[in-house]
Design a protein around this motif. Sequence first.
Motif, mmCIF file in Angstrom:
data_model
loop_
_atom_site.group_PDB
_atom_site.id
_atom_site.type_symbol
_atom_site.label_atom_id
_atom_site.label_comp_id
_atom_site.label_asym_id
_atom_site.label_seq_id
_atom_site.Cartn_x
_atom_site.Cartn_y
_atom_site.Cartn_z
ATOM 1 N N MET A 1 0.820 -1.182 0.000
ATOM 2 C CA MET A 1 0.000 0.000 0.000
ATOM 3 C C MET A 1 0.867 1.249 0.000
ATOM 4 N N LEU B 1 1.847 2.108 -3.492
ATOM 5 C CA LEU B 1 0.786 2.740 -4.273
ATOM 6 C C LEU B 1 0.702 4.233 -3.966
ATOM 7 N N TYR C 1 -13.387 -8.140 -2.534
ATOM 8 C CA TYR C 1 -12.946 -7.541 -1.294
ATOM 9 C C TYR C 1 -14.115 -7.057 -0.447
ATOM 10 N N ASN D 1 -11.054 -2.389 -0.001
ATOM 11 C CA ASN D 1 -9.786 -2.404 -0.720
ATOM 12 C C ASN D 1 -9.340 -1.002 -1.082
ATOM 13 N N ARG E 1 -7.460 1.046 -4.227
ATOM 14 C CA ARG E 1 -7.304 0.800 -5.659
ATOM 15 C C ARG E 1 -6.600 1.962 -6.330
ATOM 16 N N LEU F 1 -5.152 -1.543 -10.147
ATOM 17 C CA LEU F 1 -4.594 -2.510 -9.217
ATOM 18 C C LEU F 1 -5.300 -2.324 -7.887
ATOM 19 N N ALA F 2 -5.939 -3.378 -7.391
ATOM 20 C CA ALA F 2 -6.662 -3.332 -6.123
ATOM 21 C C ALA F 2 -5.940 -4.209 -5.102
ATOM 22 N N ARG F 3 -5.925 -3.756 -3.857
ATOM 23 C CA ARG F 3 -5.305 -4.540 -2.783
ATOM 24 C C ARG F 3 -6.162 -4.433 -1.534
ATOM 25 N N ARG G 1 -4.837 -9.753 -0.578
ATOM 26 C CA ARG G 1 -4.424 -10.092 -1.950
ATOM 27 C C ARG G 1 -4.446 -8.845 -2.817
ATOM 28 N N SER G 2 -3.822 -8.946 -3.964
ATOM 29 C CA SER G 2 -3.848 -7.890 -4.982
ATOM 30 C C SER G 2 -4.429 -8.463 -6.258
ATOM 31 N N GLU G 3 -5.151 -7.649 -6.980
ATOM 32 C CA GLU G 3 -5.734 -8.046 -8.264
ATOM 33 C C GLU G 3 -5.568 -6.912 -9.261
ATOM 34 N N ALA G 4 -5.319 -7.253 -10.512
ATOM 35 C CA ALA G 4 -5.187 -6.263 -11.585
ATOM 36 C C ALA G 4 -6.372 -6.379 -12.530
#
Length: 190
Positions: A1, A4, A87, A90, A92, A117-119, A145-148
């Motif tokens: 984080m 980001l 989530y 999150n 983002r 990108l989300a975390r 977790r992270s997701e794109a």
Amino acid sequence: MKRLILIFVVFMVVSKSFSQEKSEIFIRTSLNSVQDFTFEPSRGIGFGTHLGIRPNFQWKKLQPYVLLGFETTSPTMSRNNALLFWYDRNFRLQAGLERQVLQSEKERLWIGAGASLARGMMVTGYDRTTVNGIIVSETIYRSVRSEASLQLSLRYQNQRISEVMSLGYTMDYFFEDTFLHCFSINWKIR
């Protein structure tokens, strides 16, 4: 984080240094709808708030934008909402390019494409025990977790209504078979 936030701050400083006029800074508030196809088809509703910047430069009529914000999904929408591969909350980071495709005296329309990108805390699986069709126990597994995603966007402004407000829609496709639809209001603050 922390990375980001650092990337976002560096981008704001760099874009301010290279632009001859002030960049546009705005706040985006959104109503989000999540469609998930990972475990069972399910949906969730949430809210988001983002701080964004549109640097005052263009490349082949494309203008970049960057947003950083926080989103949440309500766990009370339905019984199946706990099974979302998504989530509860999150952060983002979103970035992309948009192009103005319509301009009249008082109306403007932009289309854009980008990525995000989300975390945050994500549901990663579940175990369910049933007896005679009745759920006896259910264990839900969560982890950070992270997701794109890939992102498409539309933004509309009618200056008869407001000089500082525009309406937007973005659709993100996250690579875990999740779609995120955001219906937003963009408030220009500078």
